[in-house]
Write an enzyme that holds these catalytic residues in place. Sequence first.
Site, mmCIF file in Angstrom:
data_model
loop_
_atom_site.group_PDB
_atom_site.id
_atom_site.type_symbol
_atom_site.label_atom_id
_atom_site.label_comp_id
_atom_site.label_asym_id
_atom_site.label_seq_id
_atom_site.Cartn_x
_atom_site.Cartn_y
_atom_site.Cartn_z
ATOM 1 N N ASN A 158 -10.280 2.386 -32.359
ATOM 2 C CA ASN A 158 -10.435 1.439 -33.456
ATOM 3 C C ASN A 158 -11.009 1.891 -34.631
ATOM 4 O OD1 ASN A 158 -12.839 1.968 -32.119
ATOM 5 N ND2 ASN A 158 -13.807 0.138 -32.206
ATOM 6 N N GLU A 254 -20.695 6.758 -26.181
ATOM 7 C CA GLU A 254 -20.780 5.327 -27.209
ATOM 8 C C GLU A 254 -19.809 4.473 -26.680
ATOM 9 O OE1 GLU A 254 -22.866 5.448 -29.457
ATOM 10 O OE2 GLU A 254 -23.618 7.437 -29.608
ATOM 11 N N CYS A 288 -16.947 -2.178 -32.005
ATOM 12 C CA CYS A 288 -17.933 -2.083 -30.946
ATOM 13 C C CYS A 288 -19.218 -2.943 -31.202
ATOM 14 C CB CYS A 288 -18.287 -0.718 -30.711
ATOM 15 S SG CYS A 288 -18.740 0.401 -32.183
#
Length: 481
Positions: A158, A254, A288
């Site tokens: 992303n 993450e 995210c």
Amino acid sequence: MVQAKVEAEQKLFINGEWRKAKEYTPLYSPYSREEISKIPMASLQETEDAIEAAVQAQAAMRKLTAYERSEILYNLVNLLKQNYDRAAEIIALEAAKPIGTAKAEVDRTIQTYKFAAQEAGQLFGETIPLDAAPGGQNRLGYTKLEPLGVIGAITPFNFPMNLVAHKVGPAIATGNTIVLKPASQTPLSSFFLAELLHEAGMPAGALNVITGSGRVVGDHIVTHEKVKMITFTGSPEVGKQIRERAGLKRVTLELGSNSAVIVDKDTEIDRVIGRCVQGAFSFQGQVCISLQRVYVHENIYDAFVEKFIQETNKLTIGDPLDEKTDVSALISKGDVDRALAWINEAKEQGATVVTGGKAEGNILLPTVIVNASSQLKVSCQEVFAPIVVINPVSSVEQAVEEVNDSRFGLQAGIYTRDIQKAMWVSDRLEVGGVMINDIPTFRVDNMPYGGVKESGTGREGIKYAVREMAETKLVVVNNNY
Ligand code: NAP
């Protein structure tokens, strides 16, 4: 509209050289489904070669002074500026990221490497007052930060340039060597980085880019005894597997989230609505910290929802390479199908879709859902699609409970004019970062960034990542001798 040009066949980058692979797979545009290029599917032997190159390059990397490491990173910054449009086109092409958003990613990438260049000169240790302990007299104790060795970096689709920068930048600043395995859908940004870093003066073997399946190439890096740390950004499912398979390696994870914002009763809706819509739908919600859940005080709920829909319906849907596009294709057909199934589940369970809710090709129209219970997938899982759920609450206390009712805890936001309430809320939200008077979708690249619960462990943001990528060595000089 821009036209990105890409080599028909890519090569692995091992030991400072471009190497043809034995196997290839086509890379398709998520938007047009046209073939963009052919991507190497590295074998275990090729992965092994990349790791060995990184092991051998440790000596050269350790020889570089902090000044020299910083210079390499500044050279990279300049090369990125010179190749700005090309960098943005590559991101737009492989990720279907609208070109305006892709340019914003390049701006941030430049900033991230600048912070890394600065941080290379900030690897401070400390002196330890050893004589504070009995038996410690006449001894000088000090610490220094040393590189760990080979770092395995595994990255998601992303933010193919900036999230790679959050791993490669601090690794270079600290003097480590790197084996980078980018997401299979977005390898071109990493090959492009290898090209620029080579030109920037990186020693051969200090950065290796190896593409192929996560389960094969990624897993080999994760389990390899000569790799000292895994820095991973991606889904919670893969993150958990990595944690289990990495043994005693240092691991930074993450991971995902279903981020929320609380909108208190005194909020001026017109001042926040544009930002909320942007947070929900930017890059099709594939961020995210995308805004997925909104808890609005019941006094202003109806007005908020109405304006949210109005603003959402102004978004332009289309080709990622078109400057006017706000929302384009999801990363894969599978993700469109998954998102539609979750929307259907919500409808069947009594929620109402007030706009969107259908797909045009691989583009899922920006979707707003109300009356959704917290058990629905669109609420409690990470949607990673342009879907937002807006629910009323009777108090900020109730909103905090709703926000915390989640497996995830990356960032959250609250809009309120009452500073005491904001501070009260910030103490109680179970997240890595609280944004007061903003949505959770805020990140600049020097702030500590990371989650609690299933959103991960460890922090990025260059200074914080550098600490994770360094070993503290203690030296004691015995002046009694
Ligand atoms: P993903 O499917 O977990 O993939 C991430 C990376 O892991 C890819 O390079 C993938 O390779 C690799 N991989 C897959 N299986 C593996 C395995 N068994 N062992 C080692 N590596 C493996 O995630 P994604 O779909 O690319 O990215 C979306 C996710 O990333 C979302 O959950 C999002 O929230 C999260 N994310 C988190 C942050 C943050 O900072 N917290 C930032 C951005 C994104 P392949 O592509 O070859 O499968």
